[in-house]
Write a protein that holds these residues in place. Structure first.
Motif, short mmCIF file in Angstrom:
data_model
loop_
_atom_site.label_atom_id
_atom_site.label_comp_id
_atom_site.label_asym_id
_atom_site.label_seq_id
_atom_site.Cartn_x
_atom_site.Cartn_y
_atom_site.Cartn_z
N UNK A 1 0.85 -1.19 0.00
CA UNK A 1 0.00 0.00 0.00
C UNK A 1 0.89 1.24 0.00
N UNK A 2 0.36 2.31 -0.55
CA UNK A 2 1.09 3.57 -0.64
C UNK A 2 0.41 4.61 0.23
N UNK A 3 1.20 5.38 0.96
CA UNK A 3 0.63 6.46 1.75
C UNK A 3 0.29 7.62 0.81
N UNK A 4 -0.47 8.58 1.31
CA UNK A 4 -0.82 9.75 0.50
C UNK A 4 0.43 10.51 0.07
N UNK B 1 3.92 -0.99 3.71
CA UNK B 1 3.41 0.30 3.30
C UNK B 1 4.59 1.14 2.82
N UNK B 2 4.45 1.74 1.66
CA UNK B 2 5.50 2.58 1.10
C UNK B 2 5.16 4.03 1.43
N UNK B 3 6.10 4.74 2.04
CA UNK B 3 5.88 6.12 2.46
C UNK B 3 6.97 7.00 1.88
N UNK B 4 6.69 8.30 1.77
CA UNK B 4 7.66 9.29 1.35
C UNK B 4 7.98 10.17 2.55
N UNK B 5 9.26 10.29 2.88
CA UNK B 5 9.70 11.10 3.99
C UNK B 5 10.59 12.21 3.46
N UNK B 6 10.33 13.43 3.92
CA UNK B 6 11.16 14.56 3.52
C UNK B 6 11.58 15.31 4.78
N UNK B 7 12.86 15.28 5.07
CA UNK B 7 13.39 15.93 6.25
C UNK B 7 14.41 17.00 5.86
N UNK B 8 15.09 17.54 6.85
CA UNK B 8 16.08 18.59 6.60
C UNK B 8 17.33 18.04 5.91
#
Length: 109
Positions: free
Chosen positions: A22-25, A97-104
Protein backbone atom coordinates in the motif's frame (compact mmCIF):
# COMPACT_ATOMS: atom_id res chain seq x y z
CA UNK A 1 -31.42 -46.67 -23.58
CA UNK A 2 -29.52 -45.73 -20.40
CA UNK A 3 -29.75 -42.47 -18.56
CA UNK A 4 -27.00 -40.59 -16.79
CA UNK A 5 -27.36 -38.60 -13.68
CA UNK A 6 -25.48 -35.30 -13.58
CA UNK A 7 -24.91 -33.29 -10.42
CA UNK A 8 -24.04 -29.63 -10.72
CA UNK A 9 -22.37 -27.79 -7.87
CA UNK A 10 -21.73 -24.09 -7.74
CA UNK A 11 -18.09 -23.17 -7.32
CA UNK A 12 -17.27 -21.26 -4.16
CA UNK A 13 -17.12 -17.51 -4.62
CA UNK A 14 -13.63 -16.15 -5.08
CA UNK A 15 -12.39 -13.88 -2.36
CA UNK A 16 -11.08 -10.44 -3.20
CA UNK A 17 -7.34 -10.18 -3.53
CA UNK A 18 -5.49 -7.70 -1.34
CA UNK A 19 -2.68 -5.61 -2.68
CA UNK A 20 0.76 -6.75 -1.48
CA UNK A 21 1.87 -3.13 -1.02
CA UNK A 22 0.00 0.00 0.00
CA UNK A 23 1.09 3.57 -0.64
CA UNK A 24 0.63 6.46 1.75
CA UNK A 25 -0.82 9.75 0.50
CA UNK A 26 2.66 11.30 0.65
CA UNK A 27 4.12 8.49 -1.50
CA UNK A 28 1.32 8.80 -4.08
CA UNK A 29 1.76 12.58 -4.22
CA UNK A 30 5.56 12.28 -4.67
CA UNK A 31 5.29 9.62 -7.38
CA UNK A 32 2.82 11.81 -9.27
CA UNK A 33 5.25 14.76 -8.96
CA UNK A 34 8.14 12.68 -10.25
CA UNK A 35 6.13 11.49 -13.25
CA UNK A 36 4.81 14.96 -14.10
CA UNK A 37 8.29 16.52 -13.85
CA UNK A 38 9.94 13.89 -16.05
CA UNK A 39 10.66 14.29 -19.75
CA UNK A 40 8.02 13.26 -22.27
CA UNK A 41 9.79 10.00 -23.13
CA UNK A 42 10.17 9.05 -19.45
CA UNK A 43 6.52 9.70 -18.55
CA UNK A 44 5.51 6.23 -19.75
CA UNK A 45 7.94 4.53 -17.38
CA UNK A 46 6.81 2.84 -14.18
CA UNK A 47 8.58 2.64 -10.84
CA UNK A 48 9.78 -0.88 -10.05
CA UNK A 49 10.83 -2.16 -6.64
CA UNK A 50 13.49 -4.85 -6.67
CA UNK A 51 15.70 -6.55 -4.12
CA UNK A 52 19.46 -6.30 -4.21
CA UNK A 53 20.45 -8.71 -1.49
CA UNK A 54 20.67 -9.24 2.22
CA UNK A 55 23.02 -7.46 4.52
CA UNK A 56 23.64 -7.08 8.23
CA UNK A 57 20.56 -4.92 8.68
CA UNK A 58 18.18 -6.87 6.42
CA UNK A 59 17.24 -6.63 2.77
CA UNK A 60 18.41 -3.88 0.43
CA UNK A 61 15.76 -2.74 -2.04
CA UNK A 62 16.21 -0.97 -5.35
CA UNK A 63 13.95 1.53 -7.10
CA UNK A 64 14.20 1.96 -10.84
CA UNK A 65 12.11 3.29 -13.72
CA UNK A 66 11.21 0.65 -16.32
CA UNK A 67 9.34 0.83 -19.61
CA UNK A 68 7.42 -2.45 -19.28
CA UNK A 69 6.68 -5.09 -16.69
CA UNK A 70 8.35 -8.46 -16.91
CA UNK A 71 6.35 -11.67 -16.98
CA UNK A 72 6.17 -12.31 -13.21
CA UNK A 73 6.21 -8.74 -11.91
CA UNK A 74 3.34 -7.81 -9.58
CA UNK A 75 1.44 -4.68 -10.55
CA UNK A 76 0.08 -2.46 -7.76
CA UNK A 77 -2.20 0.43 -8.72
CA UNK A 78 -3.47 2.89 -6.14
CA UNK A 79 -4.92 6.40 -6.57
CA UNK A 80 -3.75 6.65 -10.18
CA UNK A 81 -0.18 5.54 -9.48
CA UNK A 82 1.24 2.20 -10.62
CA UNK A 83 4.21 0.49 -8.98
CA UNK A 84 5.75 -2.79 -10.11
CA UNK A 85 7.24 -5.31 -7.70
CA UNK A 86 9.92 -7.69 -8.92
CA UNK A 87 8.97 -11.32 -8.37
CA UNK A 88 12.07 -11.89 -6.21
CA UNK A 89 11.10 -9.06 -3.85
CA UNK A 90 7.39 -9.87 -3.65
CA UNK A 91 7.43 -12.24 -0.66
CA UNK A 92 9.45 -9.81 1.46
CA UNK A 93 7.13 -6.87 0.64
CA UNK A 94 3.71 -8.46 1.26
CA UNK A 95 1.78 -6.36 3.76
CA UNK A 96 4.16 -3.39 3.72
CA UNK A 97 3.41 0.30 3.30
CA UNK A 98 5.50 2.58 1.10
CA UNK A 99 5.88 6.12 2.46
CA UNK A 100 7.66 9.29 1.35
CA UNK A 101 9.70 11.10 3.99
CA UNK A 102 11.16 14.56 3.52
CA UNK A 103 13.39 15.93 6.25
CA UNK A 104 16.08 18.59 6.60
CA UNK A 105 18.91 16.22 5.70
CA UNK A 106 17.28 13.55 3.56
CA UNK A 107 14.29 12.69 1.41
CA UNK A 108 13.43 9.07 0.78
CA UNK A 109 10.82 6.41 0.20
Amino acid sequence: MSTARVMVRMAPALKGRRSPLTLTEAAVRRLKELQSNSTSEDRNKTLKIGIQGKGCSGNAYTLSWVEAAKKFDEKVTQDGVTVLIDSKALLTLIGTEMDWFEGKLASQF
